[in-house]
Design a protein around this motif. Structure first.
Motif, PDB file in Angstrom:
ATOM      1  N   LEU A   1       5.129   6.496  11.600  1.00  0.00           N
ATOM      2  CA  LEU A   1       4.145   6.984  10.631  1.00  0.00           C
ATOM      3  C   LEU A   1       3.468   5.825   9.911  1.00  0.00           C
ATOM      4  O   LEU A   1       2.246   5.837   9.697  1.00  0.00           O
ATOM      5  N   TRP A   2       4.258   4.818   9.551  1.00  0.00           N
ATOM      6  CA  TRP A   2       3.706   3.641   8.884  1.00  0.00           C
ATOM      7  C   TRP A   2       2.807   2.856   9.845  1.00  0.00           C
ATOM      8  O   TRP A   2       1.679   2.481   9.498  1.00  0.00           O
ATOM      9  N   GLY A   3       3.309   2.601  11.049  1.00  0.00           N
ATOM     10  CA  GLY A   3       2.548   1.823  12.020  1.00  0.00           C
ATOM     11  C   GLY A   3       1.246   2.484  12.404  1.00  0.00           C
ATOM     12  O   GLY A   3       0.197   1.834  12.488  1.00  0.00           O
ATOM     13  N   HIS A   4       1.285   3.800  12.637  1.00  0.00           N
ATOM     14  CA  HIS A   4       0.069   4.546  12.957  1.00  0.00           C
ATOM     15  C   HIS A   4      -0.977   4.374  11.852  1.00  0.00           C
ATOM     16  O   HIS A   4      -2.157   4.120  12.123  1.00  0.00           O
ATOM     17  N   ALA A   5      -0.539   4.498  10.620  1.00  0.00           N
ATOM     18  CA  ALA A   5      -1.456   4.428   9.484  1.00  0.00           C
ATOM     19  C   ALA A   5      -2.036   3.024   9.309  1.00  0.00           C
ATOM     20  O   ALA A   5      -3.229   2.862   9.038  1.00  0.00           O
TER      21      ALA A   5
ATOM     22  N   LYS B   1       0.828  -1.197   0.000  1.00  0.00           N
ATOM     23  CA  LYS B   1       0.000   0.000   0.000  1.00  0.00           C
ATOM     24  C   LYS B   1       0.868   1.254   0.000  1.00  0.00           C
ATOM     25  O   LYS B   1       2.053   1.209   0.326  1.00  0.00           O
ATOM     26  N   THR B   2       0.248   2.365  -0.348  1.00  0.00           N
ATOM     27  CA  THR B   2       0.947   3.650  -0.384  1.00  0.00           C
ATOM     28  C   THR B   2       0.745   4.383   0.938  1.00  0.00           C
ATOM     29  O   THR B   2      -0.375   4.453   1.456  1.00  0.00           O
ATOM     30  N   LEU B   3       1.825   4.924   1.475  1.00  0.00           N
ATOM     31  CA  LEU B   3       1.743   5.751   2.673  1.00  0.00           C
ATOM     32  C   LEU B   3       1.567   7.201   2.243  1.00  0.00           C
ATOM     33  O   LEU B   3       2.404   7.745   1.521  1.00  0.00           O
TER      34      LEU B   3
END
Length: 244
Positions: free
Chosen positions: A213-217, A179-181
């Protein structure tokens, strides 16, 4: 699957929605409440209403006053995919592809803001993409986030994390898709991270914030982190640094 009676059956379906925390809604009632400029029926799937109400995917929709169907029952998403549309209105996931929420002038303004962010902070995107190359398809700025710093977005025909879990529990294999962040260029976390990067592109804190940032999303999207230990380590590292 009774396509001969699809329209009759579709009219009987009931969904939880952002319109009322207690009452369900029919699709016909949803359409009756749609804004004049609204083109599609928006939905988001997940394990609980609370999760969906606080999802970064709904920020721009709620800001526009658009109603969102909350698909919290197993196979709701498959049902909508089989229906395709209702009374000429197509279904649109808030977490897949692009959301067409603006008129031409608003689109132009949003595009300019993103271009300006890319011009001033674009180097940060490349650095984060390198840090997340094993899990993210791409890293880019977006204009649809309001208060959240980041979100992950799938392609138009990807299954949601919730449906993926259901299918996996039933022994069905879902091909892994990157997926795109997407980052909110106006968020304080993003702007301060860029300032830190601009000062020192080799700052080790960049790796930790990339994971945050990745984990939060991913968590906000209802997904599961492939490397929880790595995320926890980054979280503790950042938290410890903030106390110094």
């Amino acid at each position: 699957t009774d396509f001969e009676n699809k329209d009759k059956l579709s009219a009987l379906l009931l969904f939880a929605s952002s319109n009322d925390p207690e009452k369900t809604t029919t699709l016909k009632e949803y359409i009756g409440r749609m804004k004049a400029e609204q083109k599609e029926i928006y939905y988001l799937s997940g394990e609980s209403r609370l999760t969906l109400e606080n999802s970064p995917h709904t920020e721009s929709l709620r800001a526009k006053g658009y109603e969102i169907l909350y698909l919290i029952d197993a196979y709701d998403e498959i049902v909508l995919q089989n229906i395709g549309e209702f009374e000429g209105k197509k279904f649109k996931s808030a977490s897949k592809g692009e959301l067409d929420l603006a008129d031409d002038k608003q689109k132009e303004e949003a595009t300019e803001k993103v271009k300006e962010a890319e011009k001033t902070m674009g180097a940060l995107l490349g650095a984060l993409k390198e840090q997340l190359k094993d899990v993210a398809k791409d890293v880019k700025f977006t204009s649809v986030l309001v208060s959240a710093p980041s979100r992950v977005v799938g392609d138009e025909f990807d299954v949601s994390p919730y449906l993926e879990k259901i299918l996996s529990r039933n022994g069905e294999k879902v091909p892994p898709r990157l997926k795109t962040l997407e980052l909110n260029p106006a968020h304080e976390l993003v702007t301060k991270l860029y300032a830190r990067y601009d000062k020192n592109p080799n700052d080790p804190v960049l790796a930790d914030y990339a994971q945050l940032l990745w984990g939060h999303a991913v968590i906000a999207d209802g997904g599961e982190l492939k490397d929880v230990a790595r995320f926890n380590k980054a979280l503790l590292s950042v938290a410890t640094g903030a106390l110094q």
